[in-house]
Design a protein around this motif. Structure first.
Motif, short mmCIF file in Angstrom:
data_model
loop_
_atom_site.label_atom_id
_atom_site.label_comp_id
_atom_site.label_asym_id
_atom_site.label_seq_id
_atom_site.Cartn_x
_atom_site.Cartn_y
_atom_site.Cartn_z
N ARG A 193 41.09 37.72 57.83
CA ARG A 193 39.62 37.69 57.68
C ARG A 193 39.17 36.41 57.00
O ARG A 193 39.95 35.72 56.32
CB ARG A 193 39.12 38.88 56.86
CG ARG A 193 39.57 38.93 55.40
CD ARG A 193 38.59 38.39 54.41
NE ARG A 193 39.16 38.31 53.06
CZ ARG A 193 39.73 37.22 52.56
NH1 ARG A 193 39.82 36.11 53.27
NH2 ARG A 193 40.22 37.22 51.33
N GLU B 114 32.09 36.70 46.93
CA GLU B 114 33.46 36.47 46.43
C GLU B 114 33.63 37.02 45.02
O GLU B 114 32.78 36.80 44.15
CB GLU B 114 33.74 34.97 46.45
CG GLU B 114 35.11 34.61 46.92
CD GLU B 114 35.40 35.06 48.35
OE1 GLU B 114 35.97 36.15 48.53
OE2 GLU B 114 35.06 34.31 49.28
N HIS B 115 34.72 37.74 44.82
CA HIS B 115 35.04 38.38 43.55
C HIS B 115 33.95 39.39 43.16
O HIS B 115 33.66 39.57 41.97
CB HIS B 115 35.26 37.34 42.45
CG HIS B 115 36.53 36.56 42.66
ND1 HIS B 115 37.76 37.04 42.29
CD2 HIS B 115 36.76 35.36 43.25
CE1 HIS B 115 38.70 36.15 42.62
NE2 HIS B 115 38.12 35.13 43.22
N ASP C 104 33.98 42.47 45.07
CA ASP C 104 34.42 43.80 45.55
C ASP C 104 34.91 44.69 44.41
O ASP C 104 34.60 45.87 44.36
CB ASP C 104 35.44 43.71 46.70
CG ASP C 104 36.73 42.97 46.41
OD1 ASP C 104 36.85 42.35 45.33
OD2 ASP C 104 37.63 43.01 47.27
N CYS D 287 44.21 43.79 43.85
CA CYS D 287 43.11 43.34 44.73
C CYS D 287 41.99 44.37 44.82
O CYS D 287 42.19 45.54 44.50
CB CYS D 287 43.67 43.07 46.12
SG CYS D 287 44.42 44.51 46.87
N GLY D 288 40.84 43.92 45.30
CA GLY D 288 39.73 44.83 45.60
C GLY D 288 39.94 45.43 46.99
O GLY D 288 41.06 45.45 47.50
N ASP E 97 39.57 43.12 51.84
CA ASP E 97 40.46 42.62 52.89
C ASP E 97 40.96 43.74 53.81
O ASP E 97 40.99 43.59 55.04
CB ASP E 97 41.66 41.90 52.26
CG ASP E 97 41.22 40.79 51.31
OD1 ASP E 97 40.04 40.40 51.37
OD2 ASP E 97 42.06 40.33 50.52
N TYR F 256 43.86 36.07 38.66
CA TYR F 256 43.06 37.13 39.30
C TYR F 256 42.91 38.35 38.38
O TYR F 256 41.78 38.79 38.11
CB TYR F 256 43.69 37.49 40.65
CG TYR F 256 42.87 38.42 41.50
CD1 TYR F 256 42.02 37.93 42.50
CD2 TYR F 256 42.93 39.81 41.32
CE1 TYR F 256 41.28 38.79 43.29
CE2 TYR F 256 42.19 40.67 42.11
CZ TYR F 256 41.37 40.16 43.09
OH TYR F 256 40.63 41.02 43.88
C1 GLA Z 1 41.32 38.55 47.32
C2 GLA Z 1 41.32 40.06 47.11
C3 GLA Z 1 39.97 40.66 47.49
C4 GLA Z 1 38.82 39.93 46.81
C5 GLA Z 1 38.95 38.43 47.00
C6 GLA Z 1 37.93 37.67 46.22
O1 GLA Z 1 41.23 38.26 48.67
O2 GLA Z 1 42.33 40.67 47.89
O3 GLA Z 1 39.97 42.03 47.19
O4 GLA Z 1 38.73 40.29 45.47
O5 GLA Z 1 40.24 37.96 46.61
O6 GLA Z 1 36.66 37.91 46.71
#
Ligand code: GLA
Length: 411
Positions: free
Chosen positions: A31, A37-38, A40, A174-175, A178, A228
């Motif tokens: 994707r 950005e940042h 989620d 991660c959020g 993705d 992160y």
């Molecule tokens: C990575 C994480 C996502 C999101 C982005 C930043 O891709 O996997 O969940 O937090 O960074 O937007």
């Protein structure tokens, strides 16, 4: 490489390795995030689209060992062997196989045992390029396991399962962006995702006069580092000081009021997130109205905020955005920003379709001159999410409930 060429290549590699045709083939896309950005993991909004780069897996049930899963990757990485009779646990940090193995573990935990199978994996999503190579691998694995076990998961449940695999097996908190987009992407549409309600809303983006350009700085990002997780913690700290459940509930006024009670960094992180959530919703409106110059301005503002307040950009990404600004609207450039977690990886630009060639050449030449690095530049239309390309199963194997499994990477 088209999806068809990629599939043919993966099948050829499968046949070379295992000496027979695969019974199942699945694909999941990477994707690019247009904006958001940042946000989620702060319950905010994101606006990604799936791209025409994929992870493909060709597989067949095992001919010998019914309790063994063999995972080979054409990229030359060490193969992984999962022994379904032993308890399963993560491989050493950094191993590519943690993504598929984490997903297998999650299926087993739900009582969904695929039994032994042989798989060949190939991907055109660049690893560490900020285009969600990990989510593509997780989602492709989950799609394969759905086919093998005959149990189709609810889309949100599937995305959350993949996210959990990444948290627990790859150690990356991660959020949800993705995994959602790799599953829910649609051709010619971007996805406005409310990460709090998890309600996806498709926004058409099919105007042929604009194109999404992706510029890989070829500076690889490293996400399992501390940056992160530290950003996540700073956002949580800000929300706590502001007395709100998450930064989604905060406003600029509230933040300015509390400025004196916050560490400088925490204040800056929160300022980015609050502004970015707002920008993302405006960008969705502007895309709906085909107001490309307005979307472009929001992209530049997003980059500025990520660079100055969130501090996740780097010299290579800033260089690309500076070149884009020089090209300007007159040269067919609407806007440009870093995309993904940052610290390297890709920039995304919105450009006039008839200026693609000139813009690509200019960015490639100027970037090389300023950094000494060769960029990789390509375009993508918004693509479809994960798909089953071939399912020759004559009835799925029964779903077993063995939850013991062990994994090893042969030396
Ligand atoms: C990575 C994480 C996502 C999101 C982005 C930043 O891709 O996997 O969940 O937090 O960074 O937007």
């Amino acid at each position: 490489m088209t999806l068809k060429e990629l599939t043919d290549h993966t099948v050829r590699e499968f046949v070379k390795k295992y000496g027979r045709q695969p019974r199942w083939i699945v694909a999941a896309p990477g994707r690019v995030n247009i904006i958001g950005e940042h946000t989620d993991y702060n319950d905010g909004f994101v606006l990604p689209m799936a791209i025409e780069l994929y992870t493909v897996i060709a597989a067949d049930s095992s001919t010998q060992e019914t309790n063994q899963i063999r995972l080979y990757s054409t990229l030359g990485d060490k193969p992984a062997v999962v022994d379904l009779t032993k308890p399963l646990k993560p491989l050493p940090k950094g191993s590519w196989a943690n993504y598929p193995v984490g997903v297998i573990a999650a299926f087993l935990a739900r009582g969904l045992n695929p039994g032994g199978f042989d798989a060949m994996i190939h991907s055109t999503v660049p690893f560490g390029g900020g285009l969600s190579s990990s989510a593509a691998l997780e989602v492709a694995t989950a799609t394969l396991l759905e086919v093998i076990t005959g149990k189709k998961l609810d889309l949100v449940e599937k995305a959350l399962l993949c996210q959990k695999a990444e948290h627990e097996y790859a150690g990356m908190p991660c959020g949800i962006m993705d995994q959602f987009i790799s599953i829910m992407g649609r051709e010619n549409q971007v996805l406005l995702l409310d990460c709090r309600s998890r309600k996806p809303e498709l926004v058409p983006m099919s105007d042929p006069s604009v194109t999404v350009l992706i510029i890989n700085t070829n500076v690889r990002h490293q996400l399992t580092g501390s940056e992160y997780p530290m950003r996540r913690k700073q956002c949580e700290a800000a929300a706590k000081i502001l007395g709100v459940p998450s930064l989604r509930d905060a406003t600029t006024e509230l933040l300015e009021h509390a400025k004196g009670r916050m560490e400088k960094d925490v204040y800056h992180r929160a300022r980015h997130v609050i502004g970015e959530i707002e920008r993302t919703q405006h960008a969705a409106d502007d895309i709906r109205a085909s107001n490309w110059p307005a979307v472009g301005q929001l992209m530049y503002a997003s980059h500025r905020s990520l660079r100055n307040d969130y501090e996740v950009s780097c010299k290579a990404l800033d260089t690309v955005v500076d070149i884009a600004k020089v090209i300007g609207l007159k040269g067919g450039m609407f806007g440009c920003r870093m995309t993904g977690a940052g610290f390297g990886g890709c920039a995304v630009a919105l450009v006039k379709t008839d200026a693609i060639d000139a813009i690509s050449k200019k960015i490639a030449a100027d970037y090389k001159k300023k950094t000494g690095i060769e960029a990789t530049i390509f375009i993508s239309r918004p693509a479809a999410g994960a798909t089953v390309i071939k399912n020759n199963g004559s009835g799925s194997p029964s779903v077993r409930t063995n939850i013991c499994a062990r994994v090893s990477v042969p030396a």
